[in-house]
Design a protein around this motif. Sequence first.
Motif, mmCIF file in Angstrom:
data_model
loop_
_atom_site.group_PDB
_atom_site.id
_atom_site.type_symbol
_atom_site.label_atom_id
_atom_site.label_comp_id
_atom_site.label_asym_id
_atom_site.label_seq_id
_atom_site.Cartn_x
_atom_site.Cartn_y
_atom_site.Cartn_z
ATOM 1 N N ARG A 1 0.877 -1.409 0.125
ATOM 2 C CA ARG A 1 0.024 -0.090 -0.044
ATOM 3 C C ARG A 1 0.842 1.474 -0.031
ATOM 4 O O ARG A 1 1.948 1.511 0.794
ATOM 5 C CB ARG A 1 -0.841 0.164 1.302
ATOM 6 N N ASP A 2 0.214 2.382 -0.659
ATOM 7 C CA ASP A 2 0.888 3.723 -0.763
ATOM 8 C C ASP A 2 0.190 4.675 -0.035
ATOM 9 O O ASP A 2 -1.013 5.003 -0.418
ATOM 10 C CB ASP A 2 1.169 4.050 -2.193
ATOM 11 N N ARG A 3 0.697 4.877 1.230
ATOM 12 C CA ARG A 3 -0.264 5.787 2.087
ATOM 13 C C ARG A 3 -0.780 7.369 1.447
ATOM 14 O O ARG A 3 -1.608 7.820 1.467
ATOM 15 C CB ARG A 3 0.631 6.111 3.496
ATOM 16 N N GLY A 4 0.515 7.708 0.904
ATOM 17 C CA GLY A 4 0.210 9.048 0.210
ATOM 18 C C GLY A 4 -0.745 9.067 -1.082
ATOM 19 O O GLY A 4 -1.795 9.919 -1.165
ATOM 20 N N LEU A 5 -0.766 8.088 -1.905
ATOM 21 C CA LEU A 5 -1.693 8.008 -2.935
ATOM 22 C C LEU A 5 -3.063 7.541 -2.418
ATOM 23 O O LEU A 5 -4.136 7.906 -2.936
ATOM 24 C CB LEU A 5 -1.113 7.008 -4.084
ATOM 25 N N ARG B 1 1.412 6.818 -11.042
ATOM 26 C CA ARG B 1 2.434 7.549 -10.056
ATOM 27 C C ARG B 1 3.054 8.692 -10.277
ATOM 28 O O ARG B 1 3.354 9.589 -9.529
ATOM 29 C CB ARG B 1 3.256 6.366 -9.997
ATOM 30 N N ASP B 2 3.440 8.914 -11.577
ATOM 31 C CA ASP B 2 4.453 9.848 -11.807
ATOM 32 C C ASP B 2 3.535 11.404 -11.994
ATOM 33 O O ASP B 2 4.203 12.447 -11.940
ATOM 34 C CB ASP B 2 5.175 9.893 -13.167
ATOM 35 N N GLY B 3 2.304 11.281 -11.662
ATOM 36 C CA GLY B 3 1.452 12.485 -11.460
ATOM 37 C C GLY B 3 1.440 13.140 -10.144
ATOM 38 O O GLY B 3 0.623 14.130 -10.103
ATOM 39 N N TYR B 4 1.961 12.138 -9.237
ATOM 40 C CA TYR B 4 1.808 12.655 -7.964
ATOM 41 C C TYR B 4 3.221 12.570 -7.154
ATOM 42 O O TYR B 4 4.093 12.013 -7.673
ATOM 43 C CB TYR B 4 0.883 11.675 -7.033
ATOM 44 N N LYS B 5 3.511 13.359 -6.247
ATOM 45 C CA LYS B 5 4.717 13.393 -5.478
ATOM 46 C C LYS B 5 4.193 13.729 -4.014
ATOM 47 O O LYS B 5 3.636 14.541 -3.551
ATOM 48 C CB LYS B 5 5.578 14.533 -5.979
ATOM 49 N N LEU C 1 -0.576 16.358 -6.425
ATOM 50 C CA LEU C 1 -0.584 16.574 -7.755
ATOM 51 C C LEU C 1 0.694 17.283 -7.939
ATOM 52 O O LEU C 1 0.995 18.350 -7.495
ATOM 53 C CB LEU C 1 -1.672 17.166 -8.355
ATOM 54 N N VAL C 2 1.445 16.964 -8.991
ATOM 55 C CA VAL C 2 2.662 17.477 -9.252
ATOM 56 C C VAL C 2 2.237 18.794 -10.232
ATOM 57 O O VAL C 2 2.732 20.113 -9.979
ATOM 58 C CB VAL C 2 3.671 16.572 -10.488
ATOM 59 N N GLU C 3 1.204 18.786 -11.099
ATOM 60 C CA GLU C 3 0.919 19.715 -11.897
ATOM 61 C C GLU C 3 -0.526 20.257 -11.211
ATOM 62 O O GLU C 3 -1.598 19.695 -11.171
ATOM 63 C CB GLU C 3 0.482 19.183 -13.283
ATOM 64 N N GLN C 4 -0.451 21.507 -10.939
ATOM 65 C CA GLN C 4 -1.606 22.491 -10.102
ATOM 66 C C GLN C 4 -2.509 22.583 -11.228
ATOM 67 O O GLN C 4 -2.023 23.107 -12.334
ATOM 68 C CB GLN C 4 -1.077 23.500 -9.333
ATOM 69 N N HIS C 5 -3.847 22.542 -11.022
ATOM 70 C CA HIS C 5 -4.809 22.805 -11.805
ATOM 71 C C HIS C 5 -6.153 23.597 -11.273
ATOM 72 O O HIS C 5 -6.366 23.105 -10.014
ATOM 73 C CB HIS C 5 -5.439 21.551 -12.783
ATOM 74 N N PRO C 6 -6.661 24.601 -11.611
ATOM 75 C CA PRO C 6 -7.805 25.473 -11.231
ATOM 76 C C PRO C 6 -8.790 24.425 -10.598
ATOM 77 O O PRO C 6 -9.581 24.634 -9.706
ATOM 78 C CB PRO C 6 -8.053 26.391 -12.235
#
Length: 515
Positions: free
Chosen positions: A38-42, A334-338, A342-347
């Motif tokens: 399990r990945d707690r952050g995701l 996975r590479d969309g999150y850090k 989210l890595v890319e912020q969106h309105p």
Amino acid sequence: MGFTLFFRRHMTTVTSTQPHSLNHLRTLFDATSFKLVRDRGLDHAVEREKNLEPLISLKNLIKVEPSKSLPISIIAENREALKLPFRPIEFVRKYPSVFEEVVPVSGTFQPHVRLTKDALNVDGDEKLMHESGSYKKQLADRILKLLMISKVHKIPLGIIEHLKWDLGLPQDYEKSFIPEFPDCFRVVRDQMCGFRGRDNRVLELVCWSDELAVSSIEKNSKEGELVFPVKFSSGFEMDKKYEKWLNEWKRFSYVSPYEDASYLSASSEESDRWAVGVLHEILHILVPKKTEKDNLLVLGDWLGLRSRFKKAMLQHPGIFYVSNKIGTYTVVLRDGYKRGSLVEQHPLMNLRSQYVHLMNTVKEDVKGSKVVQGKRVTKESSDKDKENIEEGGVENGENIVEENEGEGHESSEAEAEDASESDFDDNEEKSRRHTRRTAANSGGRVVRRLNLNTKKPSRDSRKEKSGGKFTQRTKQKYPGEISKKIRMLGGNNDVESSQPRSRSPSNWGRLLNSK
């Protein structure tokens, strides 16, 4: 954007010099040979938006009503379409910062639901976002990229409905959004492309864009090296068999998801790698970089890649993470999150975070309350009124007299005499403490509650009740006044042994003459 006409279909010529022209037979690999971690952050990124989609769906249903409210019965009838996880009345009461119950003036006893002021403010920001030109342009680019990935450059509207939430489409996108981009896509009817035999409307690509036909892997490549970013959960143990297979899989050339890959054998490793690239690009197109597994499988059915999508999710836990935190399976890129964000912020995601904040905000003064004809009635307010009646004797015809705090604390000599002659029982002491608390809360003024309809007991009656004796508490509170009275009456210092006395003048004279 460098558009070319759609009838000049974008085709890639395959020659023998291409590194992926040779098809390697697929290596059979058992994905159950390793244990998923399990990945707690995701998991947190998925769980924090639990019930957000049905909440916004219910919000959209309420706001289109002319009265801006909706009966509970109507919500119950649309429960399945709204995807409410439990009874509508329980769902509404679970989020008091978003919804509030209203008893209409018309006389019906059926409660209605309307949006709170905070929810209306966020909804106003959402409307402005959907109407902005920059947002519409980004949304059109996402739709174009999705249509260019499709084999026949068409996607049924039924599948678009499955992905509407994650694409960020407005509620009425068929009327408010699609007609604004007639040079990019359009809605047509196609009997051969209907979705599950129910709806034959499809969204069709009008123009191909070479500028947009670039995958995120190609865009973020360094020094021309096209590789999938792989990151496993903390604690993941990779056995030698899986590590060997993964290293061999990475050696195969990257095939763009926008490329016509019909020349690849369906049983080759290159074909599977291309399918992984298609799944990776679809998740990257979606705004939250995640979606329900069923949505991907529905789209995979249309693309003819359902089985390969399922295989990619199982065999590549370092690229795709599958969470089951909200009662369903959610596939996360996975590479969309850090670190769970989210890595890319969106309105759109920033706005949804405001709804999440309201969902997690519980107004204590609203709990158990209803709005009756525009006036909120709470259990706490009724209890408070009852307490005021019990403590201050508030009845009809009551007056409230305000005095300065200094005047409330400075007692005259006559008041001291009355206090020395009365028995300060526990109820009077509580009333005094309550008066002091009221003074502190009223900005330096004492508020006393006087009941003018209740007859005050006479001093003689209080005298008879106390038995004509000074209590020890009174003696300690007013020692000077009590000693003065004792000397006048000819008594000794023993207050308890003093004779009963009356307030009448005849008794006063009799006692003085006896001395």
